[in-house]
Design an enzyme around this catalytic site. Structure first.
Site, mmCIF file in Angstrom:
data_model
loop_
_atom_site.group_PDB
_atom_site.id
_atom_site.type_symbol
_atom_site.label_atom_id
_atom_site.label_comp_id
_atom_site.label_asym_id
_atom_site.label_seq_id
_atom_site.Cartn_x
_atom_site.Cartn_y
_atom_site.Cartn_z
ATOM 1 N N ASP A 140 -6.443 -7.019 4.002
ATOM 2 C CA ASP A 140 -7.568 -6.392 3.302
ATOM 3 C C ASP A 140 -8.453 -7.482 2.697
ATOM 4 O O ASP A 140 -9.684 -7.456 2.834
ATOM 5 C CB ASP A 140 -7.024 -5.469 2.207
ATOM 6 N N ASP A 169 -12.467 -9.076 4.077
ATOM 7 C CA ASP A 169 -13.699 -9.213 3.294
ATOM 8 C C ASP A 169 -14.182 -10.666 3.310
ATOM 9 O O ASP A 169 -15.383 -10.939 3.377
ATOM 10 C CB ASP A 169 -13.488 -8.760 1.841
ATOM 11 N N LYS A 174 3.089 -15.525 2.828
ATOM 12 C CA LYS A 174 3.364 -16.281 1.595
ATOM 13 C C LYS A 174 4.869 -16.538 1.576
ATOM 14 O O LYS A 174 5.587 -16.138 0.653
ATOM 15 C CB LYS A 174 2.874 -15.463 0.382
ATOM 16 N N ASP A 227 -2.781 -18.747 0.786
ATOM 17 C CA ASP A 227 -3.722 -19.460 -0.088
ATOM 18 C C ASP A 227 -4.429 -20.587 0.671
ATOM 19 O O ASP A 227 -5.654 -20.707 0.640
ATOM 20 C CB ASP A 227 -3.047 -19.950 -1.382
ATOM 21 N N TYR A 269 0.805 -1.212 0.000
ATOM 22 C CA TYR A 269 0.000 0.000 0.000
ATOM 23 C C TYR A 269 0.845 1.272 0.000
ATOM 24 O O TYR A 269 0.377 2.324 -0.430
ATOM 25 C CB TYR A 269 -0.920 0.027 1.221
HETATM 26 C C1 IPM Z 1 -10.485 -1.298 3.720
HETATM 27 C C2 IPM Z 1 -10.655 -0.677 2.362
HETATM 28 C C3 IPM Z 1 -9.473 0.240 2.067
HETATM 29 C C4 IPM Z 1 -8.217 -0.604 2.086
HETATM 30 C C5 IPM Z 1 -9.573 1.047 0.760
HETATM 31 C C6 IPM Z 1 -10.836 1.867 0.710
HETATM 32 C C7 IPM Z 1 -8.373 1.902 0.522
HETATM 33 O O1 IPM Z 1 -10.796 -1.678 1.408
HETATM 34 O O2 IPM Z 1 -10.364 -0.543 4.702
HETATM 35 O O3 IPM Z 1 -10.483 -2.525 3.820
HETATM 36 O O4 IPM Z 1 -7.868 -1.232 1.077
HETATM 37 O O5 IPM Z 1 -7.555 -0.647 3.140
HETATM 38 MG MG MG Z 2 -10.992 -3.654 2.205
#
Ligand code: IPM
Ligand code: MG
Length: 360
Positions: free
Chosen positions: A253, A257, A197, A229, A146
């Site tokens: 990240d 999700d 990884k 993975d 990042y």
């Molecule tokens: C998160 C989001 C952010 C990230 C984006 C919006 C930059 O996806 O906080 O998970 O990738 O960290």
């Molecule tokens: Mg995110």
């Protein structure tokens, strides 16, 4: 002399961000008295612009003034940033870069993303697999791909477009976030799973070495390492096995999700980003969901639970955090299909009932 007030800065941002942050307001109003009587300090709330909303008003995703407010706050509650209107801007002027710069400037290197089976929320996984899930993801937040330099896109001599991102970590960056994960595991079920990884990446090999060293300071915590993975499939098949997951920025990240998918409602996931000192940044894990924006349909559970994390980590009010968490759970469990605003109002009622009973 009265103690100075606690300062909370709201950064609504884009898409559903302003709606989910507004849904926290009724709680703030109901809470103000309890807040003062428990912490001895008033709560002062300010609002500032970030992301696309700030680009539209001030021409930049992180205006100076926003940064100043944020740096002098005790906690920041952010909604979400980004959306199609700003997708064509160069990377360093996009809404997301406002958030990334804020994280970096605040030095909030440890991103805590708890995910647990929620009452009233159905996981897409079979109930016997999804029940009992209770994971704390600790994501490194201010390093890795990042932020690594150089980063660019260019046209090579052969005429092909090429791009470069850089992943770097030093041992200090790894050690400090690893300590956060081990300390958290001590308060939980005593297990850290570090995800990397290491069979491919140099950064991951260093990650594994340093995390193994840190484990020596926490001999009561069990550490294991998994490759990202295979961790991904294992998370889907046996999510309840995991206690604390520790990982670098990009893997974190993605895995957060995935955890949203596992519990069945990414909108209900909250996060706390903490540094060595200074204000914490609290934000739902979900994005700006432009397709849901302006329709009063997004769940504000993640924003409300993020504020609960602020009560715990920034304002030293764990009992208020607990009441608020229970209030959100209760409303999720009622499953009344409430809109964003009504959800916030209902949580405020539940919160008040709980905290009021407890105080009197
Ligand atoms: C998160 C989001 C952010 C990230 C984006 C919006 C930059 O996806 O906080 O998970 O990738 O960290
Ligand atoms: Mg995110």
């Amino acid at each position: 002399m009265a103690a100075p007030p606690w300062r909370l800065v709201l950064l609504p941002g884009d898409g559903i961000g302003p709606e989910v942050v507004s849904a926290v307001r009724p709680v703030l109003e109901r809470m103000s008295w309890e807040f003062e009587s428990r912490t001895g300090r008033r709560l002062e709330v300010q609002e500032a612009a970030i992301g696309g909303a700030a680009i539209d008003r001030f021409g930049t995703p992180l205006p100076e003034e926003t940064l100043r407010h944020a740096q002098s706050a005790d906690a920041i509650l952010l909604g979400a940033v980004g959306g199609p209107a700003w997708d064509r801007l160069p990377p360093d002027r996009r809404p997301e870069s406002g958030l990334l710069t804020l994280r970096r400037m605040l030095g909030v290197y440890a991103n805590l993303r708890p995910a647990r089976a929620l009452p009233g929320v159905r996981s897409p996984l079979r109930p016997e697999i999804a029940s009992g899930v209770d994971v704390l993801l600790v994501r490194e937040l201010t390093g890795g791909l990042y932020f690594g330099k150089p980063r660019r896109q260019w046209v090579r001599q052969d005429g092909l477009r090429a791009a470069l991102d850089t992943m770097t970590y030093d041992e200090g960056e790894i050690r400090r976030v690893a300590r956060v994960a081990f300390a958290a595991a001590r308060e939980r079920r005593g297990r850290v799973t570090s995800v990397d990884k290491a069979n491919v990446l140099a950064c991951s090999r260093l990650w594994r070495e340093v995390v193994t060293e840190v484990a020596q300071e926490y001999r009561d915590v069990r550490l294991d390492h998994q490759l990202v993975d295979s961790a991904t499939i294992r998370l889907v098949q046996h999510p309840a096995e995991y206690d604390v997951l520790l990982t670098e920025n990009l893997f974190g990240d993605i895995l957060s999700d995935l955890l949203g998918g596992i519990v069945g409602q990414i909108g209900a996931l909250a996060s706390a980003s903490l540094g060595a000192e200074g204000p914490g940044l609290f934000e739902p894990v979900h994005g700006s969901a432009p397709d849901l924006a302006g329709r009063d349909v997004a769940t504000p559970a993640g924003a409300l639970l993020s504020f609960a994390l602020a009560c715990r980590y920034a304002f030293g009010a764990p009992d208020l955090a607990q009441f608020l968490t229970e209030a959100v759970d209760a409303v999720l469990d009622e499953d009344a299909g409430l809109g964003t605003r009504a959800f916030g109002d209902r949580v405020a009622q539940h919160f008040w009932a709980r905290s009021h009973v407890a105080l009197t």
